[in-house]
Structures are given as C-alpha cells and as structure tokens.
Design a protein around this motif. Structure first.
Motif, PDB file in Angstrom:
ATOM      1  N   SER A  66       5.532   3.552   1.526  1.00 37.36           N
ATOM      2  CA  SER A  66       4.882   2.507   1.257  1.00 37.36           C
ATOM      3  C   SER A  66       5.106   1.482   2.272  1.00 37.36           C
ATOM      4  CB  SER A  66       5.246   1.678  -0.198  1.00 37.36           C
ATOM      5  OG  SER A  66       6.635   1.334  -0.075  1.00 37.36           O
ATOM      6  N   ILE A  67       3.921   0.616   2.608  1.00 34.64           N
ATOM      7  CA  ILE A  67       4.158  -0.491   3.453  1.00 34.64           C
ATOM      8  C   ILE A  67       3.911  -1.844   2.887  1.00 34.64           C
ATOM      9  CG2 ILE A  67       3.025  -1.564   5.761  1.00 34.64           C
ATOM     10  CD1 ILE A  67       2.390   1.757   6.372  1.00 34.64           C
ATOM     11  N   SER A 100       7.434  -4.133   5.828  1.00 33.09           N
ATOM     12  CA  SER A 100       8.421  -3.295   5.686  1.00 33.09           C
ATOM     13  C   SER A 100       7.804  -2.063   5.418  1.00 33.09           C
ATOM     14  CB  SER A 100       9.228  -3.662   4.415  1.00 33.09           C
ATOM     15  OG  SER A 100      10.165  -2.801   4.210  1.00 33.09           O
ATOM     16  N   TYR A 101       8.632  -0.905   5.759  1.00 32.93           N
ATOM     17  CA  TYR A 101       8.132   0.509   5.731  1.00 32.93           C
ATOM     18  C   TYR A 101       9.236   1.359   5.058  1.00 32.93           C
ATOM     19  CZ  TYR A 101       6.464   5.064   7.471  1.00 32.93           C
ATOM     20  OH  TYR A 101       6.287   6.739   7.500  1.00 32.93           O
ATOM     21  N   GLN A 102       8.824   1.761   3.748  1.00 35.80           N
ATOM     22  CA  GLN A 102       9.923   2.487   2.960  1.00 35.80           C
ATOM     23  C   GLN A 102       9.272   3.837   2.337  1.00 35.80           C
ATOM     24  OE1 GLN A 102      12.909  -0.536   0.980  1.00 35.80           O
ATOM     25  NE2 GLN A 102      10.872  -1.566   0.745  1.00 35.80           N
ATOM     26  N   ILE A 142       0.882  -1.170   0.196  1.00 44.63           N
ATOM     27  CA  ILE A 142      -0.078   0.192   0.022  1.00 44.63           C
ATOM     28  C   ILE A 142       0.911   1.074   0.089  1.00 44.63           C
ATOM     29  CG2 ILE A 142      -1.869   1.359   1.314  1.00 44.63           C
ATOM     30  CD1 ILE A 142      -2.617  -1.403   2.577  1.00 44.63           C
ATOM     31  N   GLY A 143       0.594   2.127  -0.984  1.00 42.96           N
ATOM     32  CA  GLY A 143       1.478   3.429  -1.089  1.00 42.96           C
ATOM     33  C   GLY A 143       0.777   4.528  -0.986  1.00 42.96           C
ATOM     34  N   LEU A 144       1.504   5.699  -0.461  1.00 40.62           N
ATOM     35  CA  LEU A 144       0.994   7.019  -0.706  1.00 40.62           C
ATOM     36  C   LEU A 144       1.971   8.039  -1.205  1.00 40.62           C
ATOM     37  CD1 LEU A 144      -1.475   8.901   0.219  1.00 40.62           C
ATOM     38  CD2 LEU A 144      -0.510   9.145   2.137  1.00 40.62           C
TER      39      LEU A 144
END
Length: 251
Positions: free
Chosen positions: A77-78, A93-95, A59-61
């Motif tokens: 994104s997560i 993962s959180y990037q 999921i991205g923002l």
C-alpha cells in the motif's frame, strides 16, 4: 503525560478480480481508502496544543498465486497524509510484504525470498508522530535442503541472509546471517516433534565485526488441527555481543 482526543472518519472502496474465475485461493485485489482524523493535540505536547485535521489517502494492491512448484503472495500500500495546520510535512509511505516460495514441504529443495516494508519509529523514546518515523525494508533469502529418509522423518539444512535498510537512519543498516539444522518427526497426521540447532550473527554495514552472535538449541512439539494450531518449545540460547561477556539463557 500528554493527552489527545481525536475523531476518525474513513471510507474504503475495493475491487477484487479473479474470485469467480479461480475458485481456489488465487486472487488479485485493489483498494482505495480515505481517512480523516480530527485531533485537539496534533503535536502531542503538554502545552500549546493545536487542533488539526489530518487526511490520509491510501492505495493498496494484494494478490496470491499458487501452483505445484511455487507460491507467490504480494500485499503493498502507498499512502499520503495531509496536515491542515502544517504541523508536519506531507509524507508518502510505502508499506507491505511480498514473498516467493519455490518447492513444497515434500520436495528436496526449497527457497523463500521475502520483502517487508514498514514504517518504524526512529527511536523508542520518540513521540509517535509521522515525522518521527522512517521507512524500514527487510529483504531475506532462505534456501533449504530437505532429506526425507523415512515416511515420518525429515532432516532440513537451511541458511538465511536478511538485509535491513532504514531510510533515515542508515547507521542502523545491517545484515543478519544464520544457518540451521532441524530434525522433524511426525507423530501423527497433525502432530509434529522437532529438534533444531540455529547459529547466527548480525553485522552493521558500518562495522566489520558482528554486533552479536547467537546459538540456539531447541526441542518443540506442534499440532495443526482443522481450525486451531498450537506449539510448545523449550531450549537454551547463548549470546555474545560486541564488547560484552557472553551469557546463556533458557529459551
């Protein structure tokens, strides 16, 4: 040498808000992605290979907002990965990146605050498996003072503090501090000549003395055309690492 064959399938769905209402670059968008990888060697070993399906949901923002005084950008994104044969633990993962910039190039003061999140290998010798990675965060703060003493000449004094955090290797956490002085001379609307002097150091949180210190002197030329930008720089760098003799190298 370890060989691996894989087949990847992916699906991406996104939505964008603000593109019609704001014809400038300001926007906000979100996306959801699903990726499935089928591999014949999930653990990347030379024997006892395991066939596995690895599914990742992301999921991205993303967004951007700019006005006369500020510019803000965000893109995170997560994701979570599932392993059909449990060769690794299911992992989140959180990037991504975020930046806030106050002031423009023609203002006397500027400030840049940045955050960067990345997944990195625990060591250069590690096999590139998800279980061998850690989450790394870099937060940086960079204030500047700018003196425009002629229409084509600018003197910039800046300092920087970067804080590096690594989730599973806290012994590698460090702070990086630097100060720089730059003179910029505009040769034309697209050509720029620069002279810079940068001094900095890096210190781990487990030590009181810097791991290394450096001094860089540099002369550069750069150009920004409508569809192309390029630059050339030459200089020298002096480095002093803890417990080692100092050395100079061309830069």
């Amino acid at each position: 040498m370890v060989y691996q064959k894989s087949i990847t399938l992916g699906v991406l769905c996104g939505v964008c808000v603000g593109a019609i209402a704001a014809p400038t670059q300001d926007h906000i968008s979100a996306e959801v992605a699903v990726e499935s990888v089928v591999t014949d060697n999930a653990r990347r070993v030379a024997s006892n290979e395991i066939n596995e399906r690895q599914d990742t949901v992301t999921i991205g923002l993303r967004g951007q907002k700019t006005n006369r005084y500020t510019s803000f950008k965000v893109g995170y994104s997560i994701d979570k990965t599932f392993f059909s044969e449990n060769t690794q633990e299911e992992s989140n993962s959180y990037q991504g990146d975020a930046s806030l910039e106050l002031g423009k190039d023609y203002d006397w003061f500027g400030l840049i605050v940045q955050d960067s999140q990345r997944r990195v290998l625990n060591s250069s010798a590690s096999t590139s498996l998800l279980g061998n990675t850690s989450d790394r965060e870099i937060i940086s703060v960079k204030p500047q003072l700018r003196a425009h003493f002629t229409p084509v000449d600018t003197l910039i004094l800046g300092v920087s503090r970067e804080s590096v955090k690594i989730k599973r290797s806290q012994s590698l956490d460090s702070d990086r501090d630097s100060a720089d002085l730059r003179w910029l001379h505009r040769l034309s609307p697209v050509d720029l000549l620069s002279v810079s002097l940068v001094q900095g150091e890096s210190t781990r949180e487990t030590r009181s003395e810097p791991d290394y210190e450096y001094l860089i002197a540099q002369v550069g030329f750069q150009a920004r055309l409508s569809h192309l930008g390029y630059g050339a720089y030459i200089g020298s760098q002096k480095t002093e690492a803890a417990g080692k003799p100092s050395f100079n190298e061309p830069n």
